[in-house]
Design a protein around this motif. Structure first.
Motif, short mmCIF file in Angstrom:
data_model
loop_
_atom_site.label_atom_id
_atom_site.label_comp_id
_atom_site.label_asym_id
_atom_site.label_seq_id
_atom_site.Cartn_x
_atom_site.Cartn_y
_atom_site.Cartn_z
N GLU A 119 0.82 -1.22 0.00
CA GLU A 119 0.00 0.00 0.00
C GLU A 119 0.85 1.27 0.00
O GLU A 119 0.52 2.24 -0.68
N THR A 120 1.93 1.28 0.78
CA THR A 120 2.71 2.51 0.94
C THR A 120 3.94 2.57 0.06
O THR A 120 4.48 3.65 -0.18
N GLY A 121 4.41 1.41 -0.41
CA GLY A 121 5.65 1.38 -1.17
C GLY A 121 6.88 1.38 -0.30
O GLY A 121 8.00 1.42 -0.81
N GLN A 122 6.70 1.30 1.00
CA GLN A 122 7.83 1.31 1.93
C GLN A 122 7.75 0.13 2.88
O GLN A 122 6.66 -0.30 3.26
N MET A 123 8.90 -0.36 3.30
CA MET A 123 8.94 -1.44 4.29
C MET A 123 8.82 -0.82 5.68
O MET A 123 9.78 -0.76 6.44
N MET A 124 7.64 -0.35 5.98
CA MET A 124 7.37 0.28 7.27
C MET A 124 7.17 -0.82 8.32
O MET A 124 6.21 -1.58 8.24
N THR A 125 8.06 -0.90 9.29
CA THR A 125 7.98 -2.00 10.27
C THR A 125 7.85 -1.52 11.70
O THR A 125 7.86 -2.33 12.62
N MET A 126 7.73 -0.20 11.91
CA MET A 126 7.51 0.34 13.25
C MET A 126 6.06 0.72 13.42
O MET A 126 5.46 1.34 12.54
N ASP A 127 5.48 0.38 14.57
CA ASP A 127 4.08 0.66 14.84
C ASP A 127 3.95 1.87 15.76
O ASP A 127 4.90 2.25 16.46
N GLY A 128 2.76 2.42 15.79
CA GLY A 128 2.42 3.43 16.78
C GLY A 128 3.11 4.76 16.63
O GLY A 128 3.23 5.51 17.61
N LEU A 129 3.56 5.12 15.42
CA LEU A 129 4.23 6.40 15.23
C LEU A 129 3.19 7.52 15.09
O LEU A 129 2.17 7.34 14.43
N ASP A 130 3.48 8.68 15.71
CA ASP A 130 2.57 9.81 15.56
C ASP A 130 2.83 10.48 14.22
O ASP A 130 3.66 10.04 13.43
N GLY A 131 2.11 11.57 13.94
CA GLY A 131 2.19 12.20 12.64
C GLY A 131 3.59 12.58 12.21
O GLY A 131 4.05 12.23 11.12
N ASP A 132 4.32 13.30 13.08
CA ASP A 132 5.68 13.74 12.72
C ASP A 132 6.61 12.56 12.56
O ASP A 132 7.41 12.50 11.62
N ALA A 133 6.53 11.60 13.48
CA ALA A 133 7.41 10.44 13.42
C ALA A 133 7.10 9.59 12.19
O ALA A 133 8.00 9.06 11.53
N TYR A 134 5.81 9.48 11.88
CA TYR A 134 5.42 8.70 10.71
C TYR A 134 5.92 9.37 9.43
O TYR A 134 6.40 8.72 8.51
N ARG A 135 5.81 10.69 9.40
CA ARG A 135 6.27 11.43 8.23
C ARG A 135 7.78 11.24 8.04
O ARG A 135 8.25 11.02 6.93
N ARG A 136 8.53 11.31 9.14
CA ARG A 136 9.98 11.08 9.04
C ARG A 136 10.27 9.67 8.57
O ARG A 136 11.16 9.44 7.74
N ALA A 137 9.52 8.71 9.10
CA ALA A 137 9.76 7.31 8.74
C ALA A 137 9.47 7.04 7.27
O ALA A 137 10.19 6.28 6.62
N MET A 138 8.43 7.67 6.75
CA MET A 138 8.11 7.46 5.34
C MET A 138 9.13 8.11 4.43
O MET A 138 9.33 7.68 3.30
N ALA A 139 9.79 9.15 4.92
CA ALA A 139 10.76 9.87 4.10
C ALA A 139 12.17 9.32 4.22
O ALA A 139 12.97 9.47 3.30
N HIS A 140 12.48 8.67 5.34
CA HIS A 140 13.84 8.21 5.58
C HIS A 140 13.83 6.78 6.10
O HIS A 140 13.24 6.50 7.14
N ARG A 141 14.53 5.90 5.42
CA ARG A 141 14.55 4.49 5.80
C ARG A 141 15.08 4.28 7.21
O ARG A 141 14.60 3.41 7.94
N ASP A 142 16.05 5.08 7.63
CA ASP A 142 16.65 4.89 8.95
C ASP A 142 15.67 5.16 10.08
O ASP A 142 15.94 4.79 11.23
N ASP A 143 14.55 5.81 9.77
CA ASP A 143 13.56 6.12 10.81
C ASP A 143 12.36 5.19 10.78
O ASP A 143 11.40 5.42 11.52
N ARG A 144 12.41 4.16 9.96
CA ARG A 144 11.23 3.29 9.87
C ARG A 144 11.49 1.85 10.30
O ARG A 144 10.59 1.01 10.24
N HIS A 145 12.73 1.53 10.75
CA HIS A 145 13.04 0.16 11.13
C HIS A 145 13.53 0.08 12.58
O HIS A 145 14.14 1.01 13.11
N TRP A 146 13.29 -1.08 13.18
CA TRP A 146 13.75 -1.33 14.55
C TRP A 146 15.24 -1.66 14.60
O TRP A 146 15.96 -1.10 15.41
N VAL A 147 15.69 -2.57 13.77
CA VAL A 147 17.09 -3.00 13.86
C VAL A 147 17.84 -2.95 12.54
O VAL A 147 19.07 -2.84 12.53
#
Length: 332
Positions: free
Chosen positions: A271-299
């Motif tokens: 759906e998003t085109g990204q390997m989003m693997t972190m849950d529960g992110l708020d708006g700002d954190a989600y926006r950062r995660a969608m824009a930068h891979r280093d902000d969307r993964h746990w390990v």
């Protein structure tokens, strides 16, 4: 290597822009000239993905099987129509390299400041190429139509308005229907292809009888289709599983949880085109995660950095020639 979500998105791109149309095919590089000639001028009848492999059906009982492997990529140019099923359900649909999603009324921008919701339309004329693979960017604009081949193009698929160029695949071959059936039979279950409940039982049965480490089993396409290095690391962390535990020693409930988490993460990826693997992110954190891979993964890709949960340094080790990221505390 593109993981399962990317290949499913590419297949949907072909289904939307090529199926039902006659396709001119060529091999600018020359390495696939005979195969291209077999399907040149034929109508594309279907496009489907199974795990990391894609199968394009042409009239005359001919199929094109493509496995991008480590270095393969599709580049699209011309008029590209968005998959309406995803666009209408989620308000978003982008090419693999384009980032962004919607958060209600919040606009999401990628690292370059592009608003994906307004820049991705259907249909649209794309002056720049759109590359369909992992971690890639658009190629230079080309006003010539069809665009001049760039680099070593193994196969070109061309309609009146859309061009798709294939470079560097591990596999690119013409198959008969029987060969396609045989190729798919060798693959493990795919949550977007198989009955999810039946696939879960198949996955659990295979994993629970294997002495092989679970970290290797998740990368085995005969065990489960579509999981690559990123999803492997993230799934194991989310489940709190040591990657070196043998499959048969992983509790059944945990194996089922791994499968169900894969079902969920794969759908999010498509759906998003990204390997989003972190849950529960708020708006700002989600926006950062969608824009930068280093902000969307746990390990994944966090070697030496503190675990986001316990603070222990994330470890990276080599497992079967691939980098394995994990937390030795949370996944003890």
């Amino acid at each position: 290597m593109p993981e399962g979500h990317s290949v499913h998105r590419i297949a949907r791109q072909f289904a939307q822009n090529y199926v039902g149309r006659a396709v001119r095919t060529s091999s600018p590089q020359g390495r696939f000239a005979e195969g291209a000639a077999l399907i040149d001028g034929r109508e594309m009848l279907a496009a489907r993905a199974v795990g990391k492999q894609m199968f394009l059906e042409f009239e005359g009982d001919l199929w094109l099987r493509v496995h991008l492997g480590m270095y393969g990529a599709w580049d699209f140019a011309g008029t590209i129509e968005v998959d309406p099923t995803i666009a209408s359900a989620n308000g978003r649909m982008g090419q693999t390299n384009q980032r962004g999603t919607d958060l209600g009324e919040v606009e999401v921008f990628d690292a370059a400041g592009e608003n994906s919701l307004s820049s991705i339309g259907a249909p649209r004329r794309a002056r720049a190429h759109v590359r369909m693979s992992e971690q890639t960017t658009g190629l230079p604009a080309d006003d010539h139509w069809p665009p001049h081949p760039v680099g070593q193009v193994r196969l070109r698929l061309l309609t009146d308005v859309t061009c798709a160029d294939l470079r560097g695949p591990t596999a690119c071959e013409i198959q008969t229907p029987d060969q396609v059936v045989a190729a798919i039979a060798k693959l493990g279950p795919d949550p977007l292809v198989d009955d999810v409940d039946e696939a879960e039982e198949r996955f659990v049965a295979v994993v629970r009888r294997k002495p092989t480490a679970i970290g290797l089993l998740l990368m085995d396409q005969a065990v489960v289709s579509g999981i690559g290095n990123v999803y492997r690391a993230e799934l194991l962390f989310r489940a709190g599983v040591n990657p070196y535990t043998s499959g048969r020693d992983v509790p059944e409930d945990t194996v089922r949880a791994l499968w169900r988490d894969w079902v969920r993460l794969l759908r999010i990826g498509v759906e998003t085109g990204q390997m989003m693997t972190m849950d529960g992110l708020d708006g700002d954190a989600y926006r950062r995660a969608m824009a930068h891979r280093d902000d969307r993964h746990w390990v994944y890709h966090r070697a030496g950095l503190p675990c986001r949960v316990c603070g222990t340094a994330i470890v990276v080790e080599e497992a079967a020639g691939r980098k394995l990221y994990w937390c030795p505390s949370c996944q003890a």
